[in-house]
Design an enzyme around this catalytic site. Structure first.
Site, mmCIF file in Angstrom:
data_model
loop_
_atom_site.group_PDB
_atom_site.id
_atom_site.type_symbol
_atom_site.label_atom_id
_atom_site.label_comp_id
_atom_site.label_asym_id
_atom_site.label_seq_id
_atom_site.Cartn_x
_atom_site.Cartn_y
_atom_site.Cartn_z
ATOM 1 N N ASP A 60 -113.511 81.926 27.597
ATOM 2 C CA ASP A 60 -112.768 80.879 26.857
ATOM 3 C C ASP A 60 -111.895 81.432 25.741
ATOM 4 O O ASP A 60 -111.888 80.916 24.621
ATOM 5 C CB ASP A 60 -113.749 79.847 26.271
ATOM 6 C CG ASP A 60 -114.326 78.912 27.321
ATOM 7 O OD1 ASP A 60 -113.658 78.692 28.343
ATOM 8 O OD2 ASP A 60 -115.436 78.404 27.113
ATOM 9 N N ASP A 90 -119.673 64.570 21.684
ATOM 10 C CA ASP A 90 -118.943 65.295 20.633
ATOM 11 C C ASP A 90 -118.699 64.331 19.475
ATOM 12 O O ASP A 90 -118.552 64.733 18.331
ATOM 13 C CB ASP A 90 -117.565 65.768 21.121
ATOM 14 C CG ASP A 90 -117.655 66.794 22.231
ATOM 15 O OD1 ASP A 90 -118.717 67.413 22.378
ATOM 16 O OD2 ASP A 90 -116.646 66.962 22.949
ATOM 17 N N GLU A 94 -113.321 69.013 37.710
ATOM 18 C CA GLU A 94 -113.129 70.388 37.226
ATOM 19 C C GLU A 94 -114.155 71.315 37.865
ATOM 20 O O GLU A 94 -115.360 71.132 37.710
ATOM 21 C CB GLU A 94 -113.285 70.394 35.702
ATOM 22 C CG GLU A 94 -113.151 71.779 35.097
ATOM 23 C CD GLU A 94 -113.212 71.749 33.569
ATOM 24 O OE1 GLU A 94 -113.038 70.674 32.959
ATOM 25 O OE2 GLU A 94 -113.443 72.833 32.992
ATOM 26 N N HIS A 118 -111.959 79.524 34.909
ATOM 27 C CA HIS A 118 -112.916 79.282 35.983
ATOM 28 C C HIS A 118 -112.457 79.903 37.299
ATOM 29 O O HIS A 118 -113.262 80.468 38.042
ATOM 30 C CB HIS A 118 -113.154 77.783 36.158
ATOM 31 C CG HIS A 118 -113.796 77.151 34.961
ATOM 32 N ND1 HIS A 118 -114.090 75.816 34.887
ATOM 33 C CD2 HIS A 118 -114.210 77.683 33.778
ATOM 34 C CE1 HIS A 118 -114.649 75.543 33.713
ATOM 35 N NE2 HIS A 118 -114.728 76.665 33.030
ATOM 36 N N ASP A 138 -117.899 83.087 31.153
ATOM 37 C CA ASP A 138 -116.835 82.176 30.710
ATOM 38 C C ASP A 138 -116.438 82.512 29.272
ATOM 39 O O ASP A 138 -117.097 82.089 28.329
ATOM 40 C CB ASP A 138 -117.409 80.753 30.777
ATOM 41 C CG ASP A 138 -116.365 79.691 30.642
ATOM 42 O OD1 ASP A 138 -115.170 79.996 30.785
ATOM 43 O OD2 ASP A 138 -116.740 78.540 30.391
ATOM 44 N N HIS A 176 -116.040 64.852 24.724
ATOM 45 C CA HIS A 176 -117.215 64.381 25.449
ATOM 46 C C HIS A 176 -117.801 63.252 24.616
ATOM 47 O O HIS A 176 -117.703 63.280 23.379
ATOM 48 C CB HIS A 176 -118.291 65.447 25.547
ATOM 49 C CG HIS A 176 -117.869 66.718 26.229
ATOM 50 N ND1 HIS A 176 -117.292 67.773 25.561
ATOM 51 C CD2 HIS A 176 -117.988 67.108 27.522
ATOM 52 C CE1 HIS A 176 -117.072 68.745 26.415
ATOM 53 N NE2 HIS A 176 -117.471 68.383 27.604
ATOM 54 N N MET A 219 -107.621 62.255 27.050
ATOM 55 C CA MET A 219 -108.661 62.524 28.053
ATOM 56 C C MET A 219 -110.037 62.396 27.424
ATOM 57 O O MET A 219 -110.219 62.722 26.250
ATOM 58 C CB MET A 219 -108.459 63.934 28.615
ATOM 59 C CG MET A 219 -109.492 64.395 29.614
ATOM 60 S SD MET A 219 -110.968 65.141 28.896
ATOM 61 C CE MET A 219 -110.654 66.879 29.169
ATOM 62 N N ASP A 247 -106.792 72.723 32.222
ATOM 63 C CA ASP A 247 -107.479 73.407 31.121
ATOM 64 C C ASP A 247 -106.947 74.831 31.029
ATOM 65 O O ASP A 247 -107.167 75.651 31.928
ATOM 66 C CB ASP A 247 -109.000 73.449 31.369
ATOM 67 C CG ASP A 247 -109.695 72.163 30.941
ATOM 68 O OD1 ASP A 247 -108.993 71.212 30.526
ATOM 69 O OD2 ASP A 247 -110.936 72.111 31.018
ATOM 70 N N GLU A 254 -109.191 74.862 35.684
ATOM 71 C CA GLU A 254 -109.278 75.659 34.455
ATOM 72 C C GLU A 254 -109.011 77.121 34.779
ATOM 73 O O GLU A 254 -109.619 77.702 35.673
ATOM 74 C CB GLU A 254 -110.652 75.514 33.790
ATOM 75 C CG GLU A 254 -110.796 76.487 32.621
ATOM 76 C CD GLU A 254 -111.961 76.220 31.701
ATOM 77 O OE1 GLU A 254 -112.240 75.030 31.419
ATOM 78 O OE2 GLU A 254 -112.581 77.205 31.252
ATOM 79 N N ASP A 285 -108.690 74.562 26.629
ATOM 80 C CA ASP A 285 -110.153 74.526 26.640
ATOM 81 C C ASP A 285 -110.659 75.925 26.295
ATOM 82 O O ASP A 285 -111.097 76.673 27.174
ATOM 83 C CB ASP A 285 -110.668 74.071 28.007
ATOM 84 C CG ASP A 285 -112.170 73.801 27.973
ATOM 85 O OD1 ASP A 285 -112.735 73.851 26.868
ATOM 86 O OD2 ASP A 285 -112.765 73.560 29.026
ATOM 87 N N LYS A 343 -116.053 75.029 38.653
ATOM 88 C CA LYS A 343 -116.443 76.290 38.005
ATOM 89 C C LYS A 343 -117.464 76.956 38.931
ATOM 90 O O LYS A 343 -118.348 76.277 39.445
ATOM 91 C CB LYS A 343 -117.056 75.992 36.632
ATOM 92 C CG LYS A 343 -117.352 77.229 35.801
ATOM 93 C CD LYS A 343 -117.863 76.822 34.406
ATOM 94 C CE LYS A 343 -118.081 78.038 33.537
ATOM 95 N NZ LYS A 343 -118.580 77.679 32.190
HETATM 96 C C1 GCO Z 1 -116.917 74.865 30.409
HETATM 97 C C2 GCO Z 1 -116.025 73.723 30.772
HETATM 98 C C3 GCO Z 1 -116.019 72.627 29.795
HETATM 99 C C4 GCO Z 1 -115.336 71.414 30.351
HETATM 100 C C5 GCO Z 1 -115.621 70.255 29.491
HETATM 101 C C6 GCO Z 1 -114.836 69.044 29.865
HETATM 102 O O1 GCO Z 1 -116.832 75.854 31.094
HETATM 103 O O2 GCO Z 1 -117.697 74.758 29.466
HETATM 104 O O3 GCO Z 1 -114.731 74.222 30.939
HETATM 105 O O4 GCO Z 1 -115.421 73.035 28.615
HETATM 106 O O5 GCO Z 1 -113.983 71.593 30.485
HETATM 107 O O6 GCO Z 1 -116.977 69.985 29.578
HETATM 108 O O7 GCO Z 1 -115.223 68.580 31.071
HETATM 109 MN MN MN Z 2 -112.797 73.213 31.022
HETATM 110 MN MN MN Z 3 -114.722 76.587 30.845
#
Ligand code: GCO
Ligand code: MN
Ligand code: MN
Length: 388
Positions: A258, A58, A182, A221, A256, A55, A89, A246, A218, A288, A184
């Site tokens: 992750d 970041d 993307e 998600h 989420d 990002h 990306m 992702d 993702e 991700d 979610k």
């Molecule tokens: C989340 C998202 C993020 C995005 C990221 C890139 O659920 O936090 O998956 O990790 O992927 O912001 O767009």
């Molecule tokens: Mn993501």
């Molecule tokens: Mn995510």
């Protein structure tokens, strides 16, 4: 077989925000030291990754002066050059700052929407400067807690206007860039608009330049929404829209999480990898995810290595599935066209329709047929467990 070492051709990437995640959550503070972007690039090089995604913030703090920005970007580029790590990306942080509390492109305040466009154009410039060819849009704040606050038709129109504007911007700048949306379903908003990959695919068809825009599905998600991720990926692939992916994992229908790729749903992860490899998906395999909060700096490397190792193990298992004589014989039997009716299927013709209407089917016999999927699925389990 192979020793499961990641190589550049595997296109394994991580975000600065993933390996750099210091382990804070809604209930507790960070547990690991914050690494600088340059340090993260070095960690990724050490574990054998191909690329790093980011990002805007970041890398460059939201309040950096132009001079600070240039210095930070120069240092980062130097680290990329020294390590051979690329930036395939990039994306915009349109969710962290309080200004985005009611969304970015869909915010009710036009000043916020305009600021979001400005921030994204600058972030696109940064991404392109670093070599990115895919630009991701994840609208974490594009939603509501209460539908009293926003009309979803207005929100959809604003989101469309923003993407149309940004597509024109990228074209105007002659950037070689594709956009990937993307989805979610929720978190951080109570409900996020366009909550699934399927919804995104429908939305893309309404844009001025649909050819520039695809999806970044993702795993976690779709699983939060209780869906089969591989099916969403397959639909995106079929539409020519799988621009990025992702990878991660989690328990179904939870927040989420992750988790490390393959850490939870082995079978779903297997069929996903098999799909990507079978169709020849050539884009980044982006993890991700982040390490468990229990981990220290070494544990973060274990996490990153684990994502890639698991992918490569599942890739080898997919090849084993495709070469397994018993599995393949069973599949051939399952798909056999004993009665030779295949010519009656496919594209319409008047002759075919006539022949089909006359054809005598043995409905009772067809309905009595056992499909042997129990045996097939057990063979998959045996294969995954390494007893085949
Ligand atoms: C989340 C998202 C993020 C995005 C990221 C890139 O659920 O936090 O998956 O990790 O992927 O912001 O767009
Ligand atoms: Mn993501
Ligand atoms: Mn995510």
């Amino acid at each position: 077989m192979s020793n499961y070492q990641p190589k550049p051709e595997h296109k394994f990437t991580f975000g600065l925000w993933t390996v750099g995640n210091p382990g804070g959550d809604a209930f507790g503070q960070a547990v690991r030291a914050k690494l600088s972007p340059v340090e993260i690039v070095r960690v990724l090089a050490e574990v054998g990754a191909y690329g790093v995604n980011l990002h805007d913030n970041d890398l460059v703090p939201i309040d950096a002066t132009p001079g600070e920005r240039d210095r930070i970007v120069a240092e980062f580029k130097q680290a990329l050059q020294e390590t051979g790590i690329g930036v395939p990306m990039a994306t915009t942080n349109l969710f962290g700052d309080p200004v985005f509390r009611d969304g970015a492109f869909t915010a009710n305040d036009p000043q916020v929407r305009a600021y979001a466009l400005q921030k994204t154009m600058r972030a696109i410039d940064l991404g392109v400067e670093l070599g990115a060819q895919v630009y991701v849009f994840w609208g974490g704040r594009e939603g509501v807690e209460s539908d009293a606050s926003k009309n979803p038709l207005d929100a959809g129109k604003r989101f469309r206007d923003a993407l149309n504007f940004l597509c024109e911007y990228a074209r105007d700048q002659k950037y070689d860039l594709k956009f990937a949306l993307e989805a979610k379903p929720n978190e951080p908003r109570g409900d996020i608009y366009l909550p699934t990959t399927g919804a995104m695919l429908g939305f893309i068809a309404t844009l001025d330049h649909p050819e520039m825009v695809g999806v970044n599905p993702e795993m976690a998600h779709e699983q939060m929404a209780g869906l089969n991720f591989m099916h969403a990926v397959a639909q995106a692939w079929d539409a020519g829209k799988l621009f990025h992916i992702d990878l991660n994992d989690q328990n179904f229908c939870r927040y989420d999480q992750d988790f490390r790729f393959g850490s939870h749903n082995w079978k779903q992860s297997f069929f996903l990898v098999k799909f990507l490899e079978d169709v020849g998906y050539a884009g980044s395999r982006h993890f991700d995810a982040h390490a468990y909060r229990t981990e220290d700096a070494e544990g973060v490397k274990d996490f990153a290595r684990g994502c890639m190792r698991t992918y490569l193990i599942l890739k080898a298992k997919a090849a084993q599935f495709n070469a397994d004589p018993e599995i393949q014989a069973l599949l051939a039997e399952i798909h056999a066209d004993d009665a030779g009716v295949a010519p009656l299927l496919g594209a319409y013709s008047r002759e075919k329709a006539g022949a089909l209407k006359q054809h005598a089917f043995n409905r009772i016999a067809l309905g009595n047929r056992g499909m042997q999927y129990e045996r097939l699925d057990q063979l998959v389990f045996d294969l995954l467990m390494g007893v085949r």
